[in-house]
Design a protein around this motif. Structure first.
Motif, PDB file in Angstrom:
ATOM      1  N   GLU A   1      27.055  37.989  -6.010  1.00 14.66           N
ATOM      2  CA  GLU A   1      28.227  37.180  -5.576  1.00 14.66           C
ATOM      3  C   GLU A   1      27.559  35.689  -5.172  1.00 14.66           C
ATOM      4  O   GLU A   1      28.579  34.932  -5.505  1.00 14.66           O
ATOM      5  CB  GLU A   1      28.420  37.596  -4.069  1.00 14.66           C
ATOM      6  N   LEU A   2      26.676  35.234  -5.324  1.00 13.19           N
ATOM      7  CA  LEU A   2      26.052  33.979  -5.340  1.00 13.19           C
ATOM      8  C   LEU A   2      25.958  33.370  -6.852  1.00 13.19           C
ATOM      9  O   LEU A   2      26.401  32.230  -6.635  1.00 13.19           O
ATOM     10  CB  LEU A   2      24.615  33.946  -4.534  1.00 13.19           C
ATOM     11  N   VAL A   3      25.817  34.038  -7.617  1.00 14.71           N
ATOM     12  CA  VAL A   3      25.428  33.531  -8.893  1.00 14.71           C
ATOM     13  C   VAL A   3      26.937  33.629  -9.623  1.00 14.71           C
ATOM     14  O   VAL A   3      27.259  32.454 -10.185  1.00 14.71           O
ATOM     15  CB  VAL A   3      24.708  34.330  -9.888  1.00 14.71           C
ATOM     16  N   VAL A   4      27.739  34.694  -9.477  1.00 18.07           N
ATOM     17  CA  VAL A   4      28.954  34.796 -10.650  1.00 18.07           C
ATOM     18  C   VAL A   4      30.088  35.276  -9.599  1.00 18.07           C
ATOM     19  O   VAL A   4      31.011  35.062 -10.016  1.00 18.07           O
ATOM     20  CB  VAL A   4      28.827  35.737 -11.689  1.00 18.07           C
TER      21      VAL A   4
ATOM     22  N   THR B   1      34.847  31.345  -0.194  1.00 25.87           N
ATOM     23  CA  THR B   1      33.737  30.545  -1.153  1.00 25.87           C
ATOM     24  C   THR B   1      32.540  30.398  -0.206  1.00 25.87           C
ATOM     25  O   THR B   1      31.604  30.101  -0.589  1.00 25.87           O
ATOM     26  CB  THR B   1      34.282  29.239  -1.604  1.00 25.87           C
ATOM     27  N   HIS B   2      32.992  29.875   1.029  1.00 29.48           N
ATOM     28  CA  HIS B   2      31.903  29.610   2.070  1.00 29.48           C
ATOM     29  C   HIS B   2      31.766  30.702   3.328  1.00 29.48           C
ATOM     30  O   HIS B   2      32.984  31.072   4.011  1.00 29.48           O
ATOM     31  CB  HIS B   2      32.391  28.332   2.705  1.00 29.48           C
TER      32      HIS B   2
ATOM     33  N   LEU C   1      30.544  41.706   0.975  1.00 26.44           N
ATOM     34  CA  LEU C   1      29.327  41.270   1.583  1.00 26.44           C
ATOM     35  C   LEU C   1      28.974  42.100   2.375  1.00 26.44           C
ATOM     36  O   LEU C   1      27.859  42.470   2.884  1.00 26.44           O
ATOM     37  CB  LEU C   1      29.562  39.592   2.134  1.00 26.44           C
ATOM     38  N   ARG C   2      30.105  42.532   3.400  1.00 25.22           N
ATOM     39  CA  ARG C   2      29.798  43.379   4.366  1.00 25.22           C
ATOM     40  C   ARG C   2      29.217  44.655   3.837  1.00 25.22           C
ATOM     41  O   ARG C   2      28.128  45.056   4.506  1.00 25.22           O
ATOM     42  CB  ARG C   2      31.126  43.534   5.293  1.00 25.22           C
ATOM     43  N   ARG C   3      29.746  45.313   3.040  1.00 28.39           N
ATOM     44  CA  ARG C   3      29.457  46.593   2.580  1.00 28.39           C
ATOM     45  C   ARG C   3      27.886  46.449   2.031  1.00 28.39           C
ATOM     46  O   ARG C   3      27.169  47.519   2.494  1.00 28.39           O
ATOM     47  CB  ARG C   3      30.241  47.066   1.258  1.00 28.39           C
TER      48      ARG C   3
ATOM     49  N   ALA D   1      28.417  28.739  -0.658  1.00 26.60           N
ATOM     50  CA  ALA D   1      27.697  28.715   0.634  1.00 26.60           C
ATOM     51  C   ALA D   1      27.433  29.557   1.497  1.00 26.60           C
ATOM     52  O   ALA D   1      28.433  30.229   1.617  1.00 26.60           O
ATOM     53  CB  ALA D   1      27.959  27.367   1.208  1.00 26.60           C
ATOM     54  N   LEU D   2      26.178  30.105   2.051  1.00 26.02           N
ATOM     55  CA  LEU D   2      26.156  30.778   3.205  1.00 26.02           C
ATOM     56  C   LEU D   2      25.399  30.079   4.438  1.00 26.02           C
ATOM     57  O   LEU D   2      24.511  29.434   3.959  1.00 26.02           O
ATOM     58  CB  LEU D   2      25.322  32.053   2.591  1.00 26.02           C
ATOM     59  N   ALA D   3      25.844  30.132   5.404  1.00 25.73           N
ATOM     60  CA  ALA D   3      24.920  30.016   6.531  1.00 25.73           C
ATOM     61  C   ALA D   3      24.556  31.171   7.230  1.00 25.73           C
ATOM     62  O   ALA D   3      25.457  32.132   7.735  1.00 25.73           O
ATOM     63  CB  ALA D   3      26.127  29.202   7.767  1.00 25.73           C
TER      64      ALA D   3
END
Length: 92
Positions: free
Chosen positions: A70-73, A40-41, A7-9, A78-80
């Motif tokens: 990342e969100l689909v597979v 996961t969260h 996610l960070r990259r 969840a993302l805040a």
């Protein structure tokens, strides 16, 4: 590679943020889409000039587009998300 690092990259490459906080909150959600030891969260704070002139919905769509895999597979349940311009971040 761990999901948080991915996610960070991706966010760094896409938005060149002046501030990026990626917080794994999975442990707080045990039993609700979170599995022991899995990422996961997440809570994200992304501060970037790329969000200038964009509505909150547009900003979220931009981030979700970058993190679509990342969100689909990828197992992210969840993302805040907080997406700000540098000017908004300084005002907070």
């Amino acid at each position: 590679m761990h999901i948080a690092a991915t996610l960070r990259r991706k966010l760094e490459q896409s938005f060149a943020p002046s501030r990026l906080d990626v917080t794994d909150e999975s442990a707080r959600h045990a039993g609700h889409g979170a599995h022991a030891g899995k990422e996961t969260h997440f809570a994200l704070v992304v501060v970037s000039d790329a969000f200038t002139g964009k509505s909150r919905v547009e900003r979220h769509r931009m981030v979700h587009s970058v993190l679509a895999e990342e969100l689909v597979v990828g197992g992210v349940h969840a993302l805040a998300l907080t997406a700000l311009t540098p000017q908004e971040d300084r005002a907070a």
